[in-house]
Design a protein around this motif. Structure first.
Motif, mmCIF file in Angstrom:
data_model
loop_
_atom_site.group_PDB
_atom_site.id
_atom_site.type_symbol
_atom_site.label_atom_id
_atom_site.label_comp_id
_atom_site.label_asym_id
_atom_site.label_seq_id
_atom_site.Cartn_x
_atom_site.Cartn_y
_atom_site.Cartn_z
ATOM 1 N N SER A 200 0.828 -1.209 0.000
ATOM 2 C CA SER A 200 0.000 0.000 0.000
ATOM 3 C C SER A 200 0.860 1.257 0.000
ATOM 4 C CB SER A 200 -0.928 0.002 1.222
ATOM 5 O OG SER A 200 -1.835 -1.072 1.163
ATOM 6 N N LEU A 201 1.886 1.263 0.836
ATOM 7 C CA LEU A 201 2.755 2.443 0.909
ATOM 8 C C LEU A 201 3.512 2.652 -0.397
ATOM 9 C CD1 LEU A 201 4.165 2.046 4.537
ATOM 10 C CD2 LEU A 201 2.417 3.642 3.737
ATOM 11 N N MET A 202 3.997 1.568 -0.999
ATOM 12 C CA MET A 202 4.707 1.686 -2.269
ATOM 13 C C MET A 202 3.773 2.132 -3.383
ATOM 14 S SD MET A 202 7.357 -1.553 -2.233
ATOM 15 C CE MET A 202 7.987 -1.065 -3.851
ATOM 16 N N THR A 203 2.543 1.616 -3.383
ATOM 17 C CA THR A 203 1.567 2.036 -4.383
ATOM 18 C C THR A 203 1.239 3.515 -4.228
ATOM 19 O OG1 THR A 203 0.585 -0.186 -4.397
ATOM 20 C CG2 THR A 203 -0.733 1.599 -5.328
ATOM 21 N N MET A 204 1.085 3.945 -2.968
ATOM 22 C CA MET A 204 0.815 5.348 -2.694
ATOM 23 C C MET A 204 1.956 6.232 -3.204
ATOM 24 S SD MET A 204 0.123 7.128 1.026
ATOM 25 C CE MET A 204 -0.930 5.733 1.464
ATOM 26 N N TRP A 205 3.181 5.818 -2.936
ATOM 27 C CA TRP A 205 4.337 6.585 -3.378
ATOM 28 C C TRP A 205 4.418 6.632 -4.907
ATOM 29 C CZ3 TRP A 205 8.555 5.032 -6.324
ATOM 30 C CH2 TRP A 205 9.594 5.967 -6.410
ATOM 31 N N LEU A 206 4.185 5.483 -5.556
ATOM 32 C CA LEU A 206 4.267 5.425 -7.013
ATOM 33 C C LEU A 206 3.199 6.287 -7.664
ATOM 34 C CD1 LEU A 206 5.465 4.210 -9.599
ATOM 35 C CD2 LEU A 206 3.891 2.279 -9.327
ATOM 36 N N LEU A 207 1.963 6.185 -7.189
ATOM 37 C CA LEU A 207 0.889 6.983 -7.760
ATOM 38 C C LEU A 207 1.105 8.473 -7.524
ATOM 39 C CD1 LEU A 207 -2.214 4.775 -6.858
ATOM 40 C CD2 LEU A 207 -1.123 5.045 -9.088
ATOM 41 N N ALA A 208 1.662 8.823 -6.362
ATOM 42 C CA ALA A 208 1.969 10.228 -6.096
ATOM 43 C C ALA A 208 3.038 10.741 -7.060
ATOM 44 C CB ALA A 208 2.433 10.398 -4.652
ATOM 45 N N ALA A 209 4.046 9.906 -7.335
ATOM 46 C CA ALA A 209 5.099 10.297 -8.279
ATOM 47 C C ALA A 209 4.531 10.467 -9.684
ATOM 48 C CB ALA A 209 6.212 9.249 -8.274
ATOM 49 N N ILE A 210 3.635 9.557 -10.077
ATOM 50 C CA ILE A 210 2.997 9.668 -11.393
ATOM 51 C C ILE A 210 2.172 10.950 -11.466
ATOM 52 C CG2 ILE A 210 1.263 8.644 -12.916
ATOM 53 C CD1 ILE A 210 2.207 5.899 -11.966
ATOM 54 N N GLY A 211 1.479 11.275 -10.383
ATOM 55 C CA GLY A 211 0.678 12.492 -10.358
ATOM 56 C C GLY A 211 1.526 13.744 -10.510
ATOM 57 N N ARG A 212 2.675 13.765 -9.816
ATOM 58 C CA ARG A 212 3.563 14.931 -9.943
ATOM 59 C C ARG A 212 4.094 15.065 -11.356
ATOM 60 N NH1 ARG A 212 5.290 13.016 -4.844
ATOM 61 N NH2 ARG A 212 7.044 11.940 -5.816
ATOM 62 N N TRP A 213 4.343 13.946 -12.007
ATOM 63 C CA TRP A 213 4.879 13.987 -13.373
ATOM 64 C C TRP A 213 3.806 14.349 -14.396
ATOM 65 C CZ3 TRP A 213 3.484 10.443 -17.314
ATOM 66 C CH2 TRP A 213 4.191 10.620 -18.506
ATOM 67 N N ALA A 214 2.626 13.785 -14.234
ATOM 68 C CA ALA A 214 1.590 13.940 -15.257
ATOM 69 C C ALA A 214 0.794 15.226 -15.112
ATOM 70 C CB ALA A 214 0.640 12.741 -15.208
ATOM 71 N N PHE A 215 0.634 15.726 -13.890
ATOM 72 C CA PHE A 215 -0.285 16.842 -13.679
ATOM 73 C C PHE A 215 0.391 18.097 -13.129
ATOM 74 C CE2 PHE A 215 -3.014 13.013 -13.084
ATOM 75 C CZ PHE A 215 -3.737 13.174 -14.249
ATOM 76 N N SER A 216 1.707 18.120 -13.129
ATOM 77 C CA SER A 216 2.376 19.330 -12.648
ATOM 78 C C SER A 216 2.248 20.432 -13.682
ATOM 79 C CB SER A 216 3.855 19.028 -12.370
ATOM 80 O OG SER A 216 4.506 18.590 -13.549
ATOM 81 N N TYR A 217 2.112 21.634 -13.203
ATOM 82 C CA TYR A 217 2.020 22.779 -14.100
ATOM 83 C C TYR A 217 3.412 23.091 -14.659
ATOM 84 C CZ TYR A 217 -2.675 23.708 -12.393
ATOM 85 O OH TYR A 217 -3.996 23.602 -12.088
ATOM 86 N N PRO A 218 3.478 23.602 -15.884
ATOM 87 C CA PRO A 218 4.778 23.960 -16.441
ATOM 88 C C PRO A 218 5.486 25.009 -15.572
ATOM 89 C CG PRO A 218 3.074 23.994 -18.147
ATOM 90 C CD PRO A 218 2.379 23.853 -16.820
ATOM 91 N N GLN A 219 6.769 24.823 -15.396
ATOM 92 C CA GLN A 219 7.545 25.783 -14.633
ATOM 93 C C GLN A 219 7.838 27.010 -15.491
ATOM 94 O OE1 GLN A 219 8.328 25.396 -11.421
ATOM 95 N NE2 GLN A 219 7.222 23.450 -11.425
ATOM 96 N N ARG A 220 7.648 28.184 -14.921
ATOM 97 C CA ARG A 220 7.885 29.420 -15.683
ATOM 98 C C ARG A 220 9.118 30.112 -15.135
ATOM 99 N NH1 ARG A 220 3.609 30.678 -18.895
ATOM 100 N NH2 ARG A 220 1.656 29.612 -18.479
#
Length: 220
Positions: A200-220
């Protein structure tokens, strides 16, 4: 009572295969759930009466019945229709449909939170309706509801333990076999508890990492 965890360490390979089986069921169920969730919302937004009624009925049935009953129904009903699947594939379908019903509600809530003005602006710019939904509606909605989807998918991962009821190969079924052979219930289920916690903890960490990669706003 003398504890003896050697029965667990001696069966490490079987437990590892059980973990892989659990991860396969969880990942497959998540993919199907997302597909069902997105397609369900598309149908609801199309406002076609009969398909929308069917989608709403599906959501209510799944959300208001136990997963154990659902997986038993699929496992025993499909052969009556001439469709015979092994326990693993039956478990994948059951997990996907169960997760999909919840995903429909979560995604629908996210889509409805997107202001109507954004859709109208996209159409005014000449975008196709499909492009408007994918780029202007669905993507911001997924960004907003991603934490809720993450929680639902972690719950789906833990739900795989119920799939042992139809003899699907996963971690709990392996644990039950070890317990039946050694009669060391505490050691086996204490170990399974720890393994599920790590998963569960590893899944949580992996999904959080995917979220940061897929849904992060472009850096300006």
């Amino acid at each position: 009572m003398t504890l003896d965890f050697s029965v667990v360490t001696d069966a490490w390979y079987s437990l590892l295969m059980g973990v892989l089986g659990t991860l396969f069921l969880a990942a497959s169920g998540m993919v199907i759930a997302m597909v069902v969730g997105v397609l369900g919302v598309v149908v609801l937004r199309a406002q076609m009466r009969i398909p929308s009624l069917l989608i709403n009925a599906f959501v209510e049935i799944i959300r208001n019945t136990p997963f154990l009953v659902q997986i038993f129904f699929i496992f025993f009903a499909l052969p009556l229709a001439g469709i015979r699947l092994n326990p693993t594939m039956t478990a994948v379908i059951a997990l996907g449909l169960n997760g999909g019903a919840y995903a429909i509600e979560i995604i629908r809530g996210g889509v409805e939170s997107v202001p109507q003005g954004q859709t109208e602006a996209g159409l005014a710019l000449g975008l196709h309706k499909g492009e408007v939904f994918r780029l202007i509606v669905l993507t911001p909605a997924l960004r907003a509801i991603y934490p809720s989807l993450t929680s639902q998918f972690i719950l789906l991962t833990l739900t795989t333990a119920i799939c042992t009821s139809i003899s699907a190969y996963e971690l709990t079924s392996v644990g039950q076999r070890i317990e039946a052979e050694t009669f060391r219930s505490f050691e086996v289920y204490f170990t399974l508890t720890g393994i599920y916690l790590v998963i569960s903890l590893m899944t949580m960490w992996l999904l959080a990492a995917i979220g940061r990669w897929a849904f992060s706003y472009p850096q300006r």
